[in-house]
Design an enzyme around this catalytic site. Structure first.
Site, PDB file in Angstrom:
ATOM      1  N   ASP A 172      36.908  42.769  27.738  1.00  0.00           N
ATOM      2  CA  ASP A 172      35.867  41.968  28.373  1.00  0.00           C
ATOM      3  C   ASP A 172      35.460  42.679  29.658  1.00  0.00           C
ATOM      4  O   ASP A 172      36.302  42.939  30.521  1.00  0.00           O
ATOM      5  CB  ASP A 172      36.407  40.568  28.688  1.00  0.00           C
ATOM      6  CG  ASP A 172      35.372  39.692  29.368  1.00  0.00           C
ATOM      7  OD1 ASP A 172      34.376  39.349  28.718  1.00  0.00           O
ATOM      8  OD2 ASP A 172      35.566  39.347  30.545  1.00  0.00           O
ATOM      9  N   ASP A 223      33.861  42.610  33.149  1.00  0.00           N
ATOM     10  CA  ASP A 223      33.483  41.643  34.179  1.00  0.00           C
ATOM     11  C   ASP A 223      32.976  42.404  35.402  1.00  0.00           C
ATOM     12  O   ASP A 223      33.587  42.409  36.464  1.00  0.00           O
ATOM     13  CB  ASP A 223      34.687  40.761  34.528  1.00  0.00           C
ATOM     14  CG  ASP A 223      34.275  39.514  35.301  1.00  0.00           C
ATOM     15  OD1 ASP A 223      33.096  39.434  35.691  1.00  0.00           O
ATOM     16  OD2 ASP A 223      35.124  38.646  35.525  1.00  0.00           O
ATOM     17  N   GLU A 258      30.436  42.512  38.167  1.00  0.00           N
ATOM     18  CA  GLU A 258      29.578  41.562  38.877  1.00  0.00           C
ATOM     19  C   GLU A 258      28.859  42.256  40.044  1.00  0.00           C
ATOM     20  O   GLU A 258      29.382  42.296  41.142  1.00  0.00           O
ATOM     21  CB  GLU A 258      30.424  40.388  39.379  1.00  0.00           C
ATOM     22  CG  GLU A 258      31.142  39.641  38.259  1.00  0.00           C
ATOM     23  CD  GLU A 258      31.964  38.455  38.754  1.00  0.00           C
ATOM     24  OE1 GLU A 258      31.596  37.815  39.765  1.00  0.00           O
ATOM     25  OE2 GLU A 258      32.983  38.161  38.130  1.00  0.00           O
ATOM     26  N   TYR A 264      29.176  28.664  36.260  1.00  0.00           N
ATOM     27  CA  TYR A 264      29.839  28.021  37.399  1.00  0.00           C
ATOM     28  C   TYR A 264      29.563  28.882  38.626  1.00  0.00           C
ATOM     29  O   TYR A 264      28.973  29.961  38.508  1.00  0.00           O
ATOM     30  CB  TYR A 264      31.333  27.835  37.156  1.00  0.00           C
ATOM     31  CG  TYR A 264      32.045  29.017  36.523  1.00  0.00           C
ATOM     32  CD1 TYR A 264      32.329  30.171  37.258  1.00  0.00           C
ATOM     33  CD2 TYR A 264      32.453  28.980  35.193  1.00  0.00           C
ATOM     34  CE1 TYR A 264      32.985  31.246  36.690  1.00  0.00           C
ATOM     35  CE2 TYR A 264      33.112  30.055  34.618  1.00  0.00           C
ATOM     36  CZ  TYR A 264      33.378  31.180  35.368  1.00  0.00           C
ATOM     37  OH  TYR A 264      34.028  32.255  34.795  1.00  0.00           O
TER      38      TYR A 264
END
Length: 363
Positions: free
Chosen positions: A132, A134, A136, A205
């Site tokens: 995965d 991630d 950002e 979120y």
């Protein structure tokens, strides 16, 4: 004849159960996990479909497990598959603040290929099921000071292409994507990346976050006004962008975003304030209580809870059992690929958020 009928009935029940089980498997329950090799054993792992170990990082452009402790944790997570055949163990690269070198490392063809080969080596060694990403964020600002550039967008697409080519079809490949509009609009070539990944984990979120000077729902299912970010807004955008529904995973937050110095106007919702420390879901029942001065509110339009403490002038926003149930029902209705959440160690060991997701999934 009676015996034949009984056998036929048994086979019918078995097939029906099997079909139902396979149907349910389409909605995966995906846990991000930052804990160690012992904490995981306290949780009902049989209710999970994926555990995403968080986080690995880049070292000299290669996927790197940071410590011996992390190696022990990953090996233990993989061992859980023996009792849980549906379970897949995924390694995650990056996290908030954890992908500082990503833009530079993935800026060349050689760099992307080096990384893809390193992922295969690490994955083969630990016998994990996937990766995965991630990061950002590609091409837009994440943590202030981290390099980002316009070329990140096509480079990210090519990175996923190289990973898929190097790792093969059986390997799980996903990435975490910001659920806020700027990320949706500018960060990713959605049509370009979709063919290479199994899932896109929407971080629906922190839609108001630690930088926000005004309170709001940080993880609402629906927008209450045209400018408000929400889970549904991100899903609708990505479906229109051509991402298949079964590749979209929505996110739950097992923690509050909390503000102080919030005046008692509209029970603290959409008011100025200063971000402060939050609370884990496992502590809601002892912390966000009337005895401690907190009042609970439910926004039926957003399908989101919030709390206000008039005495302390504090406001809190999060997912709870009611909102995570609504999100799971939404994911089922939209035929999405699953629900993920940040993160498992913030849940109760029993009868918490994971259990609610699991129960709705298996209705």
């Amino acid at each position: 004849m009676k015996q034949i009928n009984l056998i036929a009935l048994f086979l019918l029940c078995f097939c029906t159960t099997n079909i139902f089980a396979q149907k349910n498997k389409k909605l995966d329950i995906i846990a991000y996990y930052t804990g160690d090799s012992k904490l995981i054993d306290e949780y009902e792992v049989n209710k999970l479909d994926q555990i995403i170990f968080s986080f690995c990082h880049l070292k000299n452009g290669k996927l790197n497990v940071d410590s011996a402790k992390d190696s022990i944790t990953i090996k233990h997570l993989v061992s859980l598959k023996a009792k849980n055949p549906q379970l897949k163990i995924i390694l995650s690269l990056g996290g908030w603040g954890g992908c500082e070198p990503c833009s530079a490392a993935f800026s060349t063809n050689e760099g992307r290929l080096t990384f893809a080969k390193s992922v295969k080596e690490v994955s083969d060694y630990f016998k994990v099921d996937g990766l995965d990403l991630d990061w950002e964020y590609p091409s837009i600002e994440g943590l202030p000071g981290h390099l980002y550039q316009a070329a990140d967008k096509p480079n990210f697409t090519d990175l996923l292409k190289k990973l898929r080519s190097t790792l093969g079809k059986k390997y799980e490949l996903s990435f975490a994507a910001g659920g806020f509009q700027k990320c949706l609009d500018e960060s990713i070539d959605w049509k370009g990346v979709a063919p290479y990944v199994n899932r896109i984990n929407i971080m629906s979120y922190d839609l108001v976050n630690g930088y926000s000077k005004v309170t709001g729902h940080h993880t609402p299912l629906y927008s209450t006004n045209p400018k408000e970010e929400s889970t549904d807004r991100a899903v609708t955008f990505l479906l229109k962008a051509g991402v298949p529904a079964e590749k979209l995973v929505i996110g739950g937050a097992f923690y509050t975003r909390t503000w102080r110095n919030v005046e008692n106007v509209n029970n603290g919702l959409y008011q100025p304030g200063e971000h402060t420390d939050g609370t884990s879901f496992r502590d809601f029942s002892t912390t966000l209580t009337e005895a401690n001065g907190w009042k609970y509110f439910w926004d039926d339009k957003a399908k989101a809870p919030y709390w206000y403490n008039e005495k302390e002038k504090k406001f809190a926003t999060a997912d709870d059992l009611a909102s995570i149930k609504a999100k799971t029902e939404y994911a089922k209705a939209k035929k999405l690929g699953g629900i993920m959440f940040w993160e498992l160690p913030l849940d109760k060991f029993r009868d918490g958020m994971v259990n609610t997701i699991y129960e709705v999934k298996n209705k």
